[in-house]
Design a protein around this motif. Structure first.
Motif, PDB file in Angstrom:
ATOM      1  N   GLU A  21      35.273  25.387 -14.817  1.00 22.35           N
ATOM      2  CA  GLU A  21      35.207  26.469 -15.788  1.00 22.35           C
ATOM      3  C   GLU A  21      36.540  26.722 -16.479  1.00 22.35           C
ATOM      4  N   ASN A  22      37.604  26.121 -15.937  1.00 20.59           N
ATOM      5  CA  ASN A  22      38.932  26.289 -16.541  1.00 20.59           C
ATOM      6  C   ASN A  22      39.388  25.060 -17.321  1.00 20.59           C
ATOM      7  N   ARG A  23      38.455  24.199 -17.632  1.00 23.31           N
ATOM      8  CA  ARG A  23      38.810  22.983 -18.366  1.00 23.31           C
ATOM      9  C   ARG A  23      39.433  23.306 -19.722  1.00 23.31           C
ATOM     10  N   TYR A  24      39.024  24.419 -20.324  1.00 26.63           N
ATOM     11  CA  TYR A  24      39.597  24.778 -21.625  1.00 26.63           C
ATOM     12  C   TYR A  24      41.105  24.979 -21.522  1.00 26.63           C
ATOM     13  N   LEU A  25      41.586  25.462 -20.359  1.00 27.66           N
ATOM     14  CA  LEU A  25      43.022  25.630 -20.164  1.00 27.66           C
ATOM     15  C   LEU A  25      43.728  24.286 -20.042  1.00 27.66           C
ATOM     16  N   VAL A  26      43.075  23.333 -19.411  1.00 30.37           N
ATOM     17  CA  VAL A  26      43.656  21.986 -19.291  1.00 30.37           C
ATOM     18  C   VAL A  26      43.901  21.405 -20.673  1.00 30.37           C
ATOM     19  N   ARG A  27      42.957  21.622 -21.588  1.00 23.24           N
ATOM     20  CA  ARG A  27      43.108  21.106 -22.948  1.00 23.24           C
ATOM     21  C   ARG A  27      44.198  21.843 -23.715  1.00 23.24           C
ATOM     22  N   GLN A  28      44.420  23.107 -23.372  1.00 20.28           N
ATOM     23  CA  GLN A  28      45.435  23.892 -24.069  1.00 20.28           C
ATOM     24  C   GLN A  28      46.850  23.571 -23.601  1.00 20.28           C
ATOM     25  N   MET A  29      46.982  23.085 -22.373  1.00 12.18           N
ATOM     26  CA  MET A  29      48.305  22.820 -21.816  1.00 12.18           C
ATOM     27  C   MET A  29      48.993  21.667 -22.543  1.00 12.18           C
ATOM     28  N   CYS A  30      50.318  21.669 -22.478  1.00  7.98           N
ATOM     29  CA  CYS A  30      51.094  20.503 -22.924  1.00  7.98           C
ATOM     30  C   CYS A  30      51.380  19.650 -21.703  1.00  7.98           C
ATOM     31  N   TRP A  31      51.034  18.366 -21.775  1.00 10.38           N
ATOM     32  CA  TRP A  31      51.273  17.436 -20.678  1.00 10.38           C
ATOM     33  C   TRP A  31      52.400  16.508 -21.120  1.00 10.38           C
ATOM     34  N   LEU A  32      53.592  16.847 -20.670  1.00 10.83           N
ATOM     35  CA  LEU A  32      54.805  16.177 -21.141  1.00 10.83           C
ATOM     36  C   LEU A  32      55.181  15.042 -20.191  1.00 10.83           C
ATOM     37  N   PHE A  33      55.331  13.849 -20.745  1.00  8.94           N
ATOM     38  CA  PHE A  33      55.705  12.663 -19.968  1.00  8.94           C
ATOM     39  C   PHE A  33      57.184  12.383 -20.192  1.00  8.94           C
ATOM     40  N   SER A  34      57.948  12.334 -19.102  1.00  9.47           N
ATOM     41  CA  SER A  34      59.395  12.113 -19.182  1.00  9.47           C
ATOM     42  C   SER A  34      59.772  10.800 -18.516  1.00  9.47           C
ATOM     43  N   VAL A  35      60.752  10.126 -19.101  1.00  7.86           N
ATOM     44  CA  VAL A  35      61.317   8.898 -18.540  1.00  7.86           C
ATOM     45  C   VAL A  35      62.785   9.169 -18.225  1.00  7.86           C
ATOM     46  N   GLU A  36      63.179   8.965 -16.978  1.00  8.69           N
ATOM     47  CA  GLU A  36      64.551   9.249 -16.557  1.00  8.69           C
ATOM     48  C   GLU A  36      64.960  10.672 -16.969  1.00  8.69           C
ATOM     49  N   ARG A  37      64.039  11.620 -16.751  1.00  7.21           N
ATOM     50  CA  ARG A  37      64.247  13.051 -16.992  1.00  7.21           C
ATOM     51  C   ARG A  37      64.324  13.432 -18.476  1.00  7.21           C
ATOM     52  N   LEU A  38      64.070  12.503 -19.361  1.00  4.30           N
ATOM     53  CA  LEU A  38      64.110  12.799 -20.793  1.00  4.30           C
ATOM     54  C   LEU A  38      62.689  12.901 -21.340  1.00  4.30           C
ATOM     55  N   PRO A  39      62.319  14.020 -21.977  1.00  7.33           N
ATOM     56  CA  PRO A  39      60.986  14.125 -22.574  1.00  7.33           C
ATOM     57  C   PRO A  39      60.739  12.978 -23.547  1.00  7.33           C
ATOM     58  N   THR A  40      59.618  12.284 -23.363  1.00  5.24           N
ATOM     59  CA  THR A  40      59.381  11.057 -24.120  1.00  5.24           C
ATOM     60  C   THR A  40      58.062  11.076 -24.887  1.00  5.24           C
ATOM     61  N   TYR A  41      56.991  11.585 -24.268  1.00  2.00           N
ATOM     62  CA  TYR A  41      55.680  11.603 -24.914  1.00  2.00           C
ATOM     63  C   TYR A  41      54.929  12.884 -24.530  1.00  2.00           C
ATOM     64  N   VAL A  42      54.007  13.264 -25.400  1.00  8.94           N
ATOM     65  CA  VAL A  42      52.973  14.236 -25.056  1.00  8.94           C
ATOM     66  C   VAL A  42      51.697  13.441 -24.828  1.00  8.94           C
ATOM     67  N   LEU A  43      51.059  13.652 -23.670  1.00  4.84           N
ATOM     68  CA  LEU A  43      49.889  12.858 -23.302  1.00  4.84           C
ATOM     69  C   LEU A  43      48.590  13.592 -23.617  1.00  4.84           C
ATOM     70  N   ILE A  44      47.635  12.835 -24.147  1.00  8.71           N
ATOM     71  CA  ILE A  44      46.255  13.292 -24.276  1.00  8.71           C
ATOM     72  C   ILE A  44      45.359  12.112 -23.916  1.00  8.71           C
ATOM     73  N   PRO A  45      44.180  12.360 -23.365  1.00  6.26           N
ATOM     74  CA  PRO A  45      43.278  11.246 -23.041  1.00  6.26           C
ATOM     75  C   PRO A  45      42.484  10.799 -24.265  1.00  6.26           C
ATOM     76  N   ARG A  46      42.266   9.514 -24.387  1.00  3.87           N
ATOM     77  CA  ARG A  46      41.389   9.028 -25.463  1.00  3.87           C
ATOM     78  C   ARG A  46      39.938   9.324 -25.129  1.00  3.87           C
ATOM     79  N   ASP A  47      39.622   9.329 -23.844  1.00  5.41           N
ATOM     80  CA  ASP A  47      38.275   9.678 -23.395  1.00  5.41           C
ATOM     81  C   ASP A  47      38.316  11.103 -22.857  1.00  5.41           C
ATOM     82  N   GLN A  48      37.494  11.982 -23.394  1.00  4.28           N
ATOM     83  CA  GLN A  48      37.531  13.389 -23.008  1.00  4.28           C
ATOM     84  C   GLN A  48      37.203  13.615 -21.533  1.00  4.28           C
ATOM     85  N   SER A  49      36.606  12.637 -20.878  1.00  2.49           N
ATOM     86  CA  SER A  49      36.294  12.777 -19.450  1.00  2.49           C
ATOM     87  C   SER A  49      37.507  12.531 -18.574  1.00  2.49           C
ATOM     88  N   ASP A  50      38.643  12.157 -19.170  1.00  2.00           N
ATOM     89  CA  ASP A  50      39.824  11.815 -18.387  1.00  2.00           C
ATOM     90  C   ASP A  50      40.837  12.951 -18.264  1.00  2.00           C
TER      91      ASP A  50
END
Length: 304
Positions: A95-124
């Motif tokens: 029931e809280n899936r809407y919050l998961v979509r609202q969050m920013c999922w930040l991917f960092s490499v060696e502690r440096l922000p590098t990408y914002v992640l989103i799934p290509r398949d909504q089930s992921d």
């Protein structure tokens, strides 16, 4: 040094309504933008694919989402839970899936922000929730495979402006789990297993610390692929250490066999600590598409 091991060493990944705005359509549009549209007979777009190793961090993009999350948390019994345990427990609920979509999922490499992640398949979306660590583990790792899209808007991640990656694969594991999943080479008894883990750990560090390894150029994609999918490179490192040799260089060169595919030679150089004699070994990797694959196994490399 023989190659009797198989590919595939990556461990398996462990996997009240609101009036806030649903961003599903927006995210699907971004994922669509990341899709390659170049015709098959045209030159491949540069740097569109990503194969990266790093860490995923959930962030609130703005105060509105943060306050909505706090209101939702108030509906649950979270006695004794840490902040991260609470976040994982709440976002894991359907029931809280809407919050998961609202969050920013930040991917960092060696502690440096590098990408914002989103799934290509909504089930992921659950794969992102599974990256939330319920304990502070400094050796946690994620591997993301996907397509790089445009820069994220400043509003998407609290002012952080980095490219969006629409992922097809996202693996979460601990560093020790990765090392433990690498098969011990033939001829190495259990008593020497610890030495093998140390050799493998050092090689993994070298690959991850290569300058600017964000996993977005072909050379880095090939290296990152090998580090989690091809155990022979670790067996070679152990054999070299036993012969008093040190890893002196890791190079990625175009293969003459490439056209029209993009095939790279990944060359590992080991230098004897007393004689300074260097031996080289290489493996060919095809990085033409989103998913790299092995072309030839590890073998001696001779300069021409």
């Amino acid at each position: 040094m023989s190659d009797n091991t198989q590919e595939e060493t990556l461990p398996n990944s462990s996997p009240l309504m609101s009036h806030s705005v649903d961003r599903t359509d927006e995210l699907q549009h971004v994922a669509s933008d990341a899709m390659p549209t170049t015709p098959s007979n045209s030159p491949r777009p540069a740097n569109i694919y990503v194969y990266a190793m790093g860490h995923v961090e959930p962030r609130f993009p703005n105060l509105t989402v943060e306050r909505e999350f706090a209101q939702v948390v108030g509906r649950y019994d979270t006695e004794g839970q840490t902040d991260m345990e609470t976040m994982h427990a709440v976002l894991s609920q359907r029931e809280n899936r809407y919050l998961v979509r609202q969050m920013c999922w930040l991917f960092s490499v060696e502690r440096l922000p590098t990408y914002v992640l989103i799934p290509r398949d909504q089930s992921d979306w659950d794969l992102l929730v599974d990256t939330i660590r319920t304990s502070n583990q400094s050796d946690d790792l994620e591997v993301v495979v996907g397509l790089r899209g445009p820069l994220a808007s400043p509003e998407r991640c609290g002012g952080v402006v980095v490219p969006v990656v629409a992922f097809d694969q996202l693996y979460s594991f601990q560093r020790d789990d990765l090392l433990a999943a690498i098969p011990i080479p033939e001829g190495v008894d259990e008593g020497d297993a610890e030495q093998f883990r140390r050799s493998a750990s050092e090689l993994l560090d070298r690959i991850m610390q290569i300058a600017d390894n964000s996993g977005s150029i072909d050379e880095h994609r090939a290296l990152n692929y090998l580090s989690v999918r091809y155990p022979a490179i670790y067996a070679t490192a152990l054999a070299a250490h036993r012969e008093e040799k040190s890893l002196s260089a890791v190079e990625v060169r175009p293969s003459r066999l490439g056209e029209p595919e993009v095939i790279l030679n990944v060359v590992f150089s080991y230098t004897h600590r007393r004689t300074d004699v260097t031996e080289k070994y290489f493996v060919r990797v095809n990085v033409s598409g989103e998913f790299p694959f092995l072309v030839s196994k590890l073998q001696p490399y001779y300069e021409r």
